[in-house]
Enzyme design. Structure first.
Site, PDB file in Angstrom:
ATOM      1  N   HIS A   1       4.084  65.425   9.902  1.00 58.69           N
ATOM      2  CA  HIS A   1       5.242  65.871  10.692  1.00 58.69           C
ATOM      3  C   HIS A   1       6.461  65.998   9.782  1.00 58.69           C
ATOM      4  O   HIS A   1       7.180  66.997   9.806  1.00 58.69           O
ATOM      5  CB  HIS A   1       5.510  64.879  11.827  1.00 58.69           C
ATOM      6  CG  HIS A   1       6.873  65.031  12.474  1.00 58.69           C
ATOM      7  ND1 HIS A   1       8.040  64.596  11.864  1.00 58.69           N
ATOM      8  CD2 HIS A   1       7.250  65.584  13.649  1.00 58.69           C
ATOM      9  CE1 HIS A   1       9.065  64.875  12.643  1.00 58.69           C
ATOM     10  NE2 HIS A   1       8.623  65.479  13.732  1.00 58.69           N
ATOM     11  N   ASN A   2       6.694  64.987   8.975  1.00 62.18           N
ATOM     12  CA  ASN A   2       7.863  65.018   8.101  1.00 62.18           C
ATOM     13  C   ASN A   2       7.736  66.096   7.029  1.00 62.18           C
ATOM     14  O   ASN A   2       8.726  66.716   6.654  1.00 62.18           O
ATOM     15  CB  ASN A   2       8.092  63.642   7.458  1.00 62.18           C
ATOM     16  CG  ASN A   2       8.780  62.680   8.413  1.00 62.18           C
ATOM     17  OD1 ASN A   2       8.623  62.793   9.617  1.00 62.18           O
ATOM     18  ND2 ASN A   2       9.530  61.740   7.876  1.00 62.18           N
TER      19      ASN A   2
END
Ligand code: 6PG
Length: 480
Positions: A185-186
């Site tokens: 996600h990051n």
């Protein structure tokens, strides 16, 4: 004992999650912080929360009903290990420790194994949404055992963001699966931010528009297929005026991007797994490049065009940038999902891509209208080999690719860095190509190291006697 959940670590994320938990019916929240001062402050500022405070770990454990459940929100790293050690001393088999920090997933795998040996459940949970998300509804990516999920699922669902009527939390998989998915996600977050930054830069230099004017462009984009949290906050940042100098704030902020490491982890892990997350990697490297002031100063006189560029039709150009951004963004998400698939295979996790797309629709930093399309793509074809090849995205890429190519070509001509745009396009064309120069690389490898190659026309493994008479030999008998 009457609290059903406790929070350890009351910095801003921990405090906000504690308040979020306390605001939901059925929850009584125990709180603990290494220094009692923070606990007292939170009690004083939020009497409505009905927190149950403790001054030491034993009292904290005693204030929790069984199975005890504690959410750790401390700085990832050594601090997390120290807190786990203390909790393990005062918790009992069947109790649950959740680490909600940005832990490296291999640390989570190690911790889960060690804690499980005591009979206590350990859950590594990725939590996204920043300070505001923590308070009003984050996206939560928990790993850990099914047994732990049975207890914590309802609690996490009560505080998570809601998207299309569904809470943005799901049991991602065992041990480190949750932190793995949060890491990716990051990585996507880094790519998305870099792409947006390149779009802004191109528009500014190509059209001469001011940050305030470009803010309007992003605000408008936020009504279309690019609608997302990051586009929305970009408009906010660009419209901000510095009180001291009266200049656009973006012009007084030092252009050296920081990073706490999760983007780099995404790329390091992808390298280990052999997954080409090139768009994400470019975004991480672009931050590194920005943070090398000495090199950048030394390179200032390197030959190349400088600010010599003006586009003819600003509106057409801006639409091209929009489409290039959308196409590159599709690539970044597709690469991220590829990494999740590879990680799941490597670590034995049963991760449902469609579920991940669903829980990213709300609460998290990369939330976007577009996630609905990803959810739909995986719903209609759970075995989808590459997100890019789902019908919706094929159509989107078809609409965008002319613009995408124009923008990358123009940027190259004008000497403007667009690493994420151009690397995404190179990835797209590489994936599309049915014949790659990798064949030549195989030939080179065989030449200098007898690394062998396969042929297109028959099975088997071959080597050319480069330093001999250059005839070809079969190095391993084929099955025929
Ligand atoms: C989130 C964010 C959050 C944090 C990033 C920032 O999902 O809520 O990703 O975890 O803001 O870690 O990362 P950098 O400092 O590396 O940009």
């Amino acid at each position: 004992p009457h609290a059903n959940i406790g929070v350890v670590g009351l910095a801003v994320m921990g405090s906000n999650l504690a308040r979020n938990l306390a605001s939901r019916p059925g929850n009584t929240v125990a709180i603990f912080n290494r220094s009692y001062e923070k606990t007292q402050t939170l009690m004083d500022e939020h009497p409505e929360a009905g927190f149950v405070p403790s001054a030491d770990y034993a009292a904290f454990a005693a204030s929790l009903s069984k199975p005890r459940t504690a959410l750790i929100m401390v700085q990832a790293g050594k601090g997390t290990d120290a807190v786990i050690d203390e909790l393990v001393k005062v918790f009992e088999p069947g109790d649950i420790i959740i680490d909600g920090g940005n832990a490296l997933f291999t640390d989570t795998i190690r911790r889960e194994k060690a804690v499980r040996a005591t009979g206590i459940n350990f859950v590594g949970a990725g939590i996204s949404g920043g300070e505001e998300g923590a308070l009003t509804g984050p996206s939560i990516m928990p790993g850990g055992s099914a047994e732990a999920w049975a207890t914590i699922g309802p609690i996490l669902k009560s505080i998570a963001a809601v998207a299309e009527g569904e809470p943005c939390v799901t049991h991602v998989g065992t041990d480190g699966a949750g932190h793995f998915v949060k890491m990716v996600h990051n990585g996507i977050e880094y790519a998305d931010m870099q792409l947006i930054a390149e779009a802004y830069d191109l528009i500014r230099r190509g059209t001469g528009k001011s940050p305030a004017e470009i803010s309007e462009v992003f605000a408008e984009w936020n009504h279309g297929e690019l609608e997302s949290y990051l586009i929305e906050i970009t408009a906010e940042v660009l419209r901000q005026v510095d009180a001291e100098t009266d200049k656009p704030l973006v012009d007084v902020i030092l252009d050296q991007a920081g990073a706490k490491g999760t983007g780099a982890w995404t790329v390091q892990t992808a390298l280990d797994l052999g997954v080409p997350v090139s768009g994400i990697a470019e975004a991480v490297f672009a931050r590194s490049l920005s943070s090398k002031p000495e090199q950048r100063a030394a390179a200032a006189e390197l030959p190349g065009p400088v600010d010599t560029w003006t586009v003819e039709d600003a509106d057409e150009f801006i639409e091209d940038v929009r489409l290039a951004l959308f196409a590159s963004k599709i690539v970044a998400y597709s690469q991220g999902f590829d990494e999740i698939v590879a990680g799941a295979a490597q670590y034995g996790w049963d991760i449902k891509k469609g579920e991940i797309a669903k829980i990213w629709r709300g609460g998290c930093i990369i939330r976007a209208q577009f996630l609905n399309r990803i959810t739909e793509a995986y719903a209609s074809d759970p075995g989808l080999v590459a997100l890019l090849t789902a019908p919706y995205f094929v159509d989107a890429l078809d609409r965008a690719q002319g613009s995408w190519r124009r923008i990358v070509a123009m940027a190259a001509h004008a000497g403007l860095p667009s690493p994420a745009f151009s690397s995404s396009l190179a990835y797209y064309d590489g994936l599309r190509a049915q014949r790659l120069p990798a064949a030549l690389i195989q030939g080179q490898r065989d030449f200098f190291g007898a690394h062998t190659y396969k042929r297109v026309d028959k099975p088997g493994i071959f080597h050319t006697l480069w330093s001999g008479d250059r005839t070809e030999i079969e190095t391993e008998p084929s099955s025929h």
